[in-house]
Write a protein that holds these residues in place. Structure first.
Motif, mmCIF file in Angstrom:
data_model
loop_
_atom_site.group_PDB
_atom_site.id
_atom_site.type_symbol
_atom_site.label_atom_id
_atom_site.label_comp_id
_atom_site.label_asym_id
_atom_site.label_seq_id
_atom_site.Cartn_x
_atom_site.Cartn_y
_atom_site.Cartn_z
ATOM 1 N N HIS A 1 14.292 2.495 16.057
ATOM 2 C CA HIS A 1 14.013 2.820 14.659
ATOM 3 C C HIS A 1 12.503 2.724 14.413
ATOM 4 C CE1 HIS A 1 14.887 1.584 10.207
ATOM 5 N NE2 HIS A 1 14.784 2.888 10.321
ATOM 6 N N GLY A 2 11.959 3.686 13.674
ATOM 7 C CA GLY A 2 10.515 3.663 13.411
ATOM 8 C C GLY A 2 10.173 4.371 12.124
ATOM 9 N N ALA A 3 11.035 4.212 11.122
ATOM 10 C CA ALA A 3 10.747 4.782 9.805
ATOM 11 C C ALA A 3 9.559 4.045 9.179
ATOM 12 C CB ALA A 3 11.986 4.684 8.912
ATOM 13 N N THR A 4 9.045 4.583 8.088
ATOM 14 C CA THR A 4 7.862 3.950 7.477
ATOM 15 C C THR A 4 8.175 2.620 6.803
ATOM 16 O OG1 THR A 4 8.217 5.577 5.729
ATOM 17 C CG2 THR A 4 6.275 5.876 7.119
ATOM 18 N N HIS B 1 2.528 6.695 8.502
ATOM 19 C CA HIS B 1 2.239 5.879 7.316
ATOM 20 C C HIS B 1 1.177 6.561 6.466
ATOM 21 C CE1 HIS B 1 4.059 2.543 9.788
ATOM 22 N NE2 HIS B 1 4.632 2.336 8.629
ATOM 23 N N THR B 2 1.050 6.097 5.219
ATOM 24 C CA THR B 2 0.018 6.637 4.333
ATOM 25 C C THR B 2 -1.365 6.141 4.780
ATOM 26 O OG1 THR B 2 0.171 4.713 2.893
ATOM 27 C CG2 THR B 2 1.596 6.589 2.351
ATOM 28 N N PRO B 3 -2.435 6.847 4.363
ATOM 29 C CA PRO B 3 -3.789 6.371 4.691
ATOM 30 C C PRO B 3 -4.047 4.954 4.165
ATOM 31 C CG PRO B 3 -3.855 8.613 3.809
ATOM 32 C CD PRO B 3 -2.436 8.151 3.680
ATOM 33 N N GLU B 4 -3.470 4.616 3.012
ATOM 34 C CA GLU B 4 -3.641 3.256 2.455
ATOM 35 C C GLU B 4 -3.039 2.219 3.412
ATOM 36 O OE1 GLU B 4 -2.337 5.808 0.767
ATOM 37 O OE2 GLU B 4 -3.942 6.202 -0.684
ATOM 38 N N PRO C 1 0.845 -1.210 0.000
ATOM 39 C CA PRO C 1 0.000 0.000 0.000
ATOM 40 C C PRO C 1 0.877 1.254 0.000
ATOM 41 C CG PRO C 1 0.111 -0.947 2.211
ATOM 42 C CD PRO C 1 0.972 -1.821 1.336
ATOM 43 N N GLY C 2 1.654 1.438 -1.073
ATOM 44 C CA GLY C 2 2.608 2.545 -1.164
ATOM 45 C C GLY C 2 4.036 2.071 -0.997
ATOM 46 N N ARG C 3 4.231 1.091 -0.134
ATOM 47 C CA ARG C 3 5.535 0.436 0.003
ATOM 48 C C ARG C 3 5.293 -0.984 0.484
ATOM 49 N NH1 ARG C 3 8.933 3.912 3.219
ATOM 50 N NH2 ARG C 3 10.441 2.365 2.643
ATOM 51 N N ASN C 4 6.304 -1.839 0.346
ATOM 52 C CA ASN C 4 6.101 -3.256 0.650
ATOM 53 C C ASN C 4 6.164 -3.552 2.145
ATOM 54 O OD1 ASN C 4 5.929 -4.278 -2.082
ATOM 55 N ND2 ASN C 4 8.101 -3.739 -2.249
ATOM 56 N N PHE C 5 5.245 -4.400 2.580
ATOM 57 C CA PHE C 5 5.269 -4.904 3.950
ATOM 58 C C PHE C 5 5.074 -6.421 3.925
ATOM 59 C CE2 PHE C 5 3.540 -0.562 4.467
ATOM 60 C CZ PHE C 5 4.546 -0.035 5.265
ATOM 61 N N VAL C 6 5.800 -7.107 4.810
ATOM 62 C CA VAL C 6 5.668 -8.556 4.950
ATOM 63 C C VAL C 6 5.112 -8.824 6.352
ATOM 64 C CG1 VAL C 6 6.901 -10.759 4.960
ATOM 65 C CG2 VAL C 6 7.609 -8.926 3.381
ATOM 66 N N THR C 7 4.012 -9.549 6.412
ATOM 67 C CA THR C 7 3.316 -9.762 7.684
ATOM 68 C C THR C 7 3.080 -11.256 7.888
ATOM 69 O OG1 THR C 7 2.160 -7.688 7.281
ATOM 70 C CG2 THR C 7 1.267 -9.084 9.019
ATOM 71 N N VAL C 8 3.238 -11.690 9.123
ATOM 72 C CA VAL C 8 2.911 -13.074 9.475
ATOM 73 C C VAL C 8 1.638 -13.068 10.299
ATOM 74 C CG1 VAL C 8 3.583 -14.952 11.028
ATOM 75 C CG2 VAL C 8 5.211 -14.061 9.399
ATOM 76 N N LYS C 9 0.746 -14.007 9.972
ATOM 77 C CA LYS C 9 -0.468 -14.168 10.771
ATOM 78 C C LYS C 9 -0.506 -15.614 11.257
ATOM 79 C CE LYS C 9 -5.469 -13.478 10.573
ATOM 80 N NZ LYS C 9 -6.590 -12.953 9.780
ATOM 81 N N ALA D 1 -5.110 1.785 6.469
ATOM 82 C CA ALA D 1 -6.325 0.989 6.223
ATOM 83 C C ALA D 1 -6.011 -0.503 6.170
ATOM 84 C CB ALA D 1 -6.992 1.442 4.919
ATOM 85 N N VAL D 2 -4.844 -0.861 5.674
ATOM 86 C CA VAL D 2 -4.453 -2.279 5.632
ATOM 87 C C VAL D 2 -4.190 -2.795 7.047
ATOM 88 C CG1 VAL D 2 -2.648 -3.901 4.887
ATOM 89 C CG2 VAL D 2 -3.539 -2.196 3.272
ATOM 90 N N PHE D 3 -3.659 -1.909 7.915
ATOM 91 C CA PHE D 3 -3.289 -2.322 9.268
ATOM 92 C C PHE D 3 -4.091 -1.522 10.304
ATOM 93 C CE2 PHE D 3 0.507 -3.116 6.646
ATOM 94 C CZ PHE D 3 0.793 -4.426 6.972
ATOM 95 N N PRO D 4 -5.330 -1.906 10.577
ATOM 96 C CA PRO D 4 -6.104 -1.201 11.608
ATOM 97 C C PRO D 4 -5.355 -1.272 12.943
ATOM 98 C CG PRO D 4 -7.408 -2.940 10.535
ATOM 99 C CD PRO D 4 -6.012 -3.084 10.048
#
Ligand SMILES: O=C(O)[C@@H](O)[C@H](O)[C@H](O)CO
Ligand SMILES: [Mg+2]
Length: 402
Positions: A312-315, A343-346, A13-21, A349-352
């Motif tokens: 560290h807490g960059a986007t 972070h961007t609004p997009e 959503p603007g940049r890549n994120f990798v998430t584990v669920k 929205a992906v990460f409530p």
């Protein structure tokens, strides 16, 4: 209780994120961040192909055992890919444990030590005037601490700025952007920036600066001395930290507080700098350092030497890392400051998420767990896009440190 499913979600959503669920047979799930900016798919594969198959069927309550299983079990230790992958699983397991306990994560860690988490924002300008305006904008937003970076006269694309005033850390498509660096131009310029900032705004706010691994030790010592009159909160990544003895030389020349560690992975990378009291803030974030289980060890070691946290807490770290960090920051006794780029609004929205900003502080919120989830339908709207951090060369073309 057992883990009955786990998956990796890659979204852009603007940049890549990798998430584990991670899902459990009790219906409780947990979420962890595994994002490694510019090398995202290597961690996704490490998780998908190597860790998650070994995770299914395990008891999610046994966080320590699972951490040791993956850390020792690989045989190949440390490194950003391994430690980011372990971190994601660890964050998700702490999320699950806190949800099972019906507590916000900060309560499980030992309870809040403070009312809010002081954060610093990024003021980036193409020139001094723009940076001064940007710092003013952050002050009017209520920030108590601001990192100031500026374009450098005679350099086409300095770190932290470049194309448009808010441009900071590019995740450029296809191939890395080439930037140019010249140390003499930088050293001649930076003291003027902070002189003007203090002149304009006084000493009420904390000012920070990121050298981004660009200097040799003696140059860093000189910069520290030149900046001493402006009372900076810290000077970050003054030299590339593979050579940790460099910090002894810097310390011999200046009392400017030093921060380092956003590219470190374990307590082993941090320990000499901490034990020799060569730094003042340790920046290694939860996603780089194998999760909460290992970050606690780094923070406790740091506390023995009055070194404070400054994660560290960059986007390029996802809201999952931000939420988890805020619970940790709320608890950890030797907290210093937390970096915060919005972070961007997009992405939001992906990460409530339950965290929010007010009066210069971030608050983790009172949701149970770490308070951040992933909306898989939203995530699916944004497929992975190749993106790289820039590279830097000297003016004669020599490859340098970005
Ligand atoms: O302290 C910071 O936020 C920077 O060093 C960024 O993490 C780096 O430019 C990579 O995005
Ligand atoms: Mg940095």
């Amino acid at each position: 209780m057992r883990i009955d499913a786990a998956k990796v979600i890659v979204t852009c959503p603007g940049r890549n994120f990798v998430t584990v669920k991670i899902m459990t047979d009790q219906g409780v799930h947990g979420v962890g961040d595994a994002t490694l900016n510019g090398r995202e798919l290597s961690v996704a594969s490490y998780l998908q192909d190597h860790l998650l198959p070994c995770l299914i069927g395990r008891d999610p309550r046994r966080i320590e055992d699972i951490w040791q299983y993956f850390y020792r079990g690989a045989y190949w230790r440390r490194g950003p890919v391994t430690m980011s992958a372990i971190a994601a699983i660890d964050m998700a397991l702490w999320d699950i444990k806190a949800k099972m306990a019906n507590m916000p994560l900060y309560d499980l860690l030992g309870g809040k030590s403070r009312e809010g988490v002081m954060v610093y924002g990024h003021a980036n300008g193409a020139d001094i005037e723009q940076t001064i305006d940007e710092v003013g904008r952050y002050i009017s937003l209520g920030y108590r601490a601001i990192r100031a970076q500026s374009g450098i006269p005679g350099l086409a694309a300095a770190y932290g700025v470049g194309r448009g005033k808010d441009y900071y850390e590019p995740a450029d498509a296809a191939l890395p952007t080439e930037t140019v660096w010249d140390t003499a131009k930088y050293l001649n310029f930076v003291p003027k920036l902070f002189d003007k900032l203090r002149d304009r705004y006084g000493f009420e706010h904390h000012l920070l600066h990121d050298v981004h691994h660009r200097l040799r030790p003696i140059e860093a010592g000189r910069l520290g001395k030149m900046l001493e009159p402006y009372g900076l909160f810290w000077l970050e990544d003054a030299t590339p930290a593979e050579n940790q003895e460099a910090f002894r030389l810097i310390r011999q020349h200046t009392t400017i507080p030093l921060a380092v560690g956003e590219v470190f992975n374990t307590v082993w990378d941090c320990k000499d700098l901490i034990q020799n009291q060569l730094i003042d803030y340790i920046r290694t974030p939860v996603v780089r350092a194998g999760g909460i289980t290992h970050l606690r060890r780094i923070a406790d070691l740091a506390a023995l030497y009055q070194v404070q946290t400054g994660f560290h807490g960059a986007t390029d770290l996802s809201p999952v890392t931000m939420g988890t960090a805020l619970h940790f920051d709320s608890w950890v006794p030797n907290f210093g400051i937390q970096e915060y780029m919005r972070h961007t609004p997009e992405t939001d929205a992906v990460f409530p998420h339950a965290y929010h900003f007010a009066d210069g502080y971030l608050h983790p919120g009172d949701a149970i767990g770490h308070g951040v989830d992933i909306d898989e339908a939203e995530a699916a709207k944004y497929p992975y896009k190749p993106a790289y951090l820039p590279v830097a060369r000297l003016e004669d073309g020599t490859m340098f440190n970005w």
